[in-house]
Design a protein around this motif. Structure first.
Motif, mmCIF file in Angstrom:
data_model
loop_
_atom_site.group_PDB
_atom_site.id
_atom_site.type_symbol
_atom_site.label_atom_id
_atom_site.label_comp_id
_atom_site.label_asym_id
_atom_site.label_seq_id
_atom_site.Cartn_x
_atom_site.Cartn_y
_atom_site.Cartn_z
ATOM 1 N N THR A 134 0.810 -1.224 0.000
ATOM 2 C CA THR A 134 0.000 0.000 0.000
ATOM 3 C C THR A 134 0.843 1.273 0.000
ATOM 4 O O THR A 134 0.337 2.352 -0.282
ATOM 5 N N THR A 165 -3.655 -0.961 -3.031
ATOM 6 C CA THR A 165 -2.274 -0.882 -3.464
ATOM 7 C C THR A 165 -1.907 0.554 -3.781
ATOM 8 O O THR A 165 -2.777 1.404 -3.950
ATOM 9 N N ASP A 166 -0.617 0.816 -3.850
ATOM 10 C CA ASP A 166 -0.185 2.155 -4.270
ATOM 11 C C ASP A 166 -0.116 2.260 -5.784
ATOM 12 O O ASP A 166 0.353 3.262 -6.317
ATOM 13 N N GLY A 167 -0.551 1.240 -6.475
ATOM 14 C CA GLY A 167 -0.627 1.288 -7.930
ATOM 15 C C GLY A 167 0.637 0.854 -8.637
ATOM 16 O O GLY A 167 0.666 0.764 -9.859
ATOM 17 N N LYS A 168 1.655 0.566 -7.863
ATOM 18 C CA LYS A 168 2.912 0.140 -8.471
ATOM 19 C C LYS A 168 2.996 -1.378 -8.456
ATOM 20 O O LYS A 168 2.590 -2.032 -7.495
#
Lengths: 463, 82
Positions: free
Chosen positions: A49, A80-83
């Motif tokens: 996250t 998630t942090d998108g990564k």
């Protein structure tokens, strides 16, 4: 949660202590130590996250959740942090030292002495985090240094879907898991309540309701849940024991017996989240039929119903105070135990009250005080006299206090090695005012309740 | 709060006055990208009050801050971080 629980339900912890036949018969349902949940603070979630442990956990360490942490769980551990490139793996170790006020009459474990024991309580690996956009896992495999055994611990594999219900944002989901209440998003039900760690090598009361760890890791089931408008949480699940062969393959104990039919679990809770503070109130229950020893014929039936409530002050997160409480009433119909000669009566009851309050300063320094009180009807078959774990009065009544101070130096955004490592060091003291029905000579062999007072020092790390 | 340190949301370092959906390595929702917002104090105020009304279909899970004074304090704080 050692092996999800430092003390696993249904597992005899006094490995070296012989017990009466009646107590052995009940062991599948009543752990002889304070049953405690498996505690988790998993850096893989923080890495996934991009958030610090303290965003979801009180004190910068699991498993005490904030409402933000509850939502992460109900979202299927998928935020998630998108990564990309995040590996949903974590590990955890708990080491401890246990001292009871008076030596036990026999060794506390197969590889331990009667007192002053150091142990590797657990070394665990987790598949914990996002597996796909809507599927996540919290699955633990644990090596117990006390049992010298590797086993599947808590498992919570879930699918979550946000949607609109009655015009309000909601989350609905399905979870496949092996322990009723492990799915719950609050810290009042057995799987996730205080104490989050405790000694595997110290005595606990003779009985507790079935849903207090009595089914964990020995059943498999599924539940559906909905979290409506960030206010109402509802869950309905069904469970069945695994076969003896499956349990052996998974490293789990087969103490419970068979559960003919479906064991049903239900939960309804209300959350009022005012950001700086929040409170919850709920009801829950479990119904199960058990054939001890997997013997066809009469069944024991357990009907558990409980209420719970909590209050949490978060403020600016520098000073966090929490209050948790639950009460469980269990009605028992012990036809199988009576027929086997393990119970003196066909019916029984247990009640369990738990209350604890914690304060954390600066997400680092914590103090928790807890009260526990288990009561039940007398039964000379279920609760027979015997050294250390027996009852002179044929009673399961056990009550006392727990005090814990702990230090969690990491778990914050700027902590050393964040988000790769976390640590909690703690000292816990359990005080028994009554043990198996009495304060003095409770076991008929001259042991007093206070002789079981336990000092537990622990080091708990995850990475 | 650090420049370039994204979490579940993009870094809020220097957000006041920034063009919406402008941090290159953050995965924004299509809805926010297409909204074409500029984070002026007024726009931030409206967004913080009701995120889903301003950007329907966005990823923001926060359901809004009703207290206007609290929003003003928050925006003043964000304006100080740059």
């Amino acid at each position: 949660m050692a092996s999800k629980m430092l003390v696993r339900p249904g597992i005899q912890v006094f490995h070296g202590i012989s017990r009466s036949r009646s107590l052995q018969a009940l062991s599948a349902l009543t752990p002889f130590v304070l049953w405690v949940p498996t505690a988790h603070a998993l850096p893989s979630f923080a890495r996934q996250t991009g958030e610090e442990c303290a965003a979801c956990h009180v004190g910068g360490f699991g498993p005490q959740l904030t409402p933000h942490g509850s939502r992460f769980k109900l979202s299927g551990y998928t935020d998630t942090d998108g990564k990309g490139g995040k590996v949903p793996l974590s590990a955890m170790m708990v080491g401890s030292w246990t001292q009871t006020r008076k030596d036990l009459s026999e060794d506390a474990g197969p590889h331990d002495g009667p007192n002053d024991n150091a142990s590797l309580d657990q070394a665990a690996v987790f598949l914990a985090g996002r597996l796909s956009e809507k599927i996540g896992s919290f699955t633990q495999v644990t090596y117990s240094g006390v049992d010298e055994k590797l086993a599947l611990d808590n498992m919570d594999l879930r699918y979550a879907q946000p949607l609109t219900l009655a015009g309000k944002d909601s989350l609905v989901g399905v979870t496949v898991n092996n322990n009723p209440t492990v799915t719950d998003p609050f810290n009042t039900l057995p799987a996730w309540r205080f104490p989050y760690v405790s000694s595997e090598l110290a005595p606990g009361g003779a009985a507790s309701p079935l849903m207090v760890g009595g089914l964990g890791q020995q059943v498999m089931g599924a539940s559906v849940y909905a979290f409506w408008n960030d206010v109402l949480y509802a869950e309905l699940g069904g469970y069945h024991t695994l076969s003896h062969q499956s349990l052996r393959a998974l490293g789990a104990s087969d103490d419970l017996g068979n559960t003919p039919g479906l064991t049903d679990y239900w939960r309804l809770a209300y959350l009022n989240d005012q950001r700086k503070q929040n409170f919850t109130a709920g009801v829950f229950g479990l119904n199960s039929s058990v054939q001890p020893g997997r013997i066809d014929g009469p069944e024991n039936k357990y009907n558990d119903v409980g209420v719970d409530a909590s209050y949490q002050f978060l403020g600016t997160r520098q000073h966090i105070a929490s209050l948790y409480s639950s009460y469980i009433h269990e009605d028992q119909k012990l036809n199988a135990s009576f027929a086997n000669g393990d119970a003196a009566d066909r019916t029984g009851r247990l009640t369990e009250f738990v209350l604890n309050a914690s304060y954390y300063y600066d997400q680092t320094w914590g103090l928790t005080v807890g009260r526990f009180d288990t009561k039940g009807g007398r039964d000379a078959g279920l609760y027979a006299p015997g050294p250390d774990s027996g009852s002179r009065l044929a009673s399961p009544n056990t009550a006392g206090y727990i005090v814990q101070a702990d230090w969690s130096p990491w778990g914050k955004e700027d902590s050393w090695q964040a988000p790769w490592a976390n640590l909690r060091l703690g000292a816990q003291y359990v005080i028994y005012r009554r043990f198996n029905g009495a304060e003095d000579n409770y076991d008929g062999s001259g042991r007093n309740a206070s002789d079981n007072n336990t000092l537990f020092l622990f080091a708990w790390t995850s990475f | 709060m650090k420049a370039g340190k994204n979490k579940k949301g993009p870094s809020l370092f220097g957000v006041v006055g920034r063009q919406g959906a402008s941090i290159a390595d953050f995965s924004y929702s299509d809805a926010l990208k297409q909204a074409g917002l500029s984070w002026t104090p007024e726009q931030l105020d409206a967004y913080i009050a009701h995120p889903k009304k301003v950007v329907a279909g966005g990823k923001m899970k926060y359901d809004g801050l009703d207290d206007a004074a609290a929003r003003a304090d928050l925006i003043a704080y964000l304006a100080s971080i740059h």
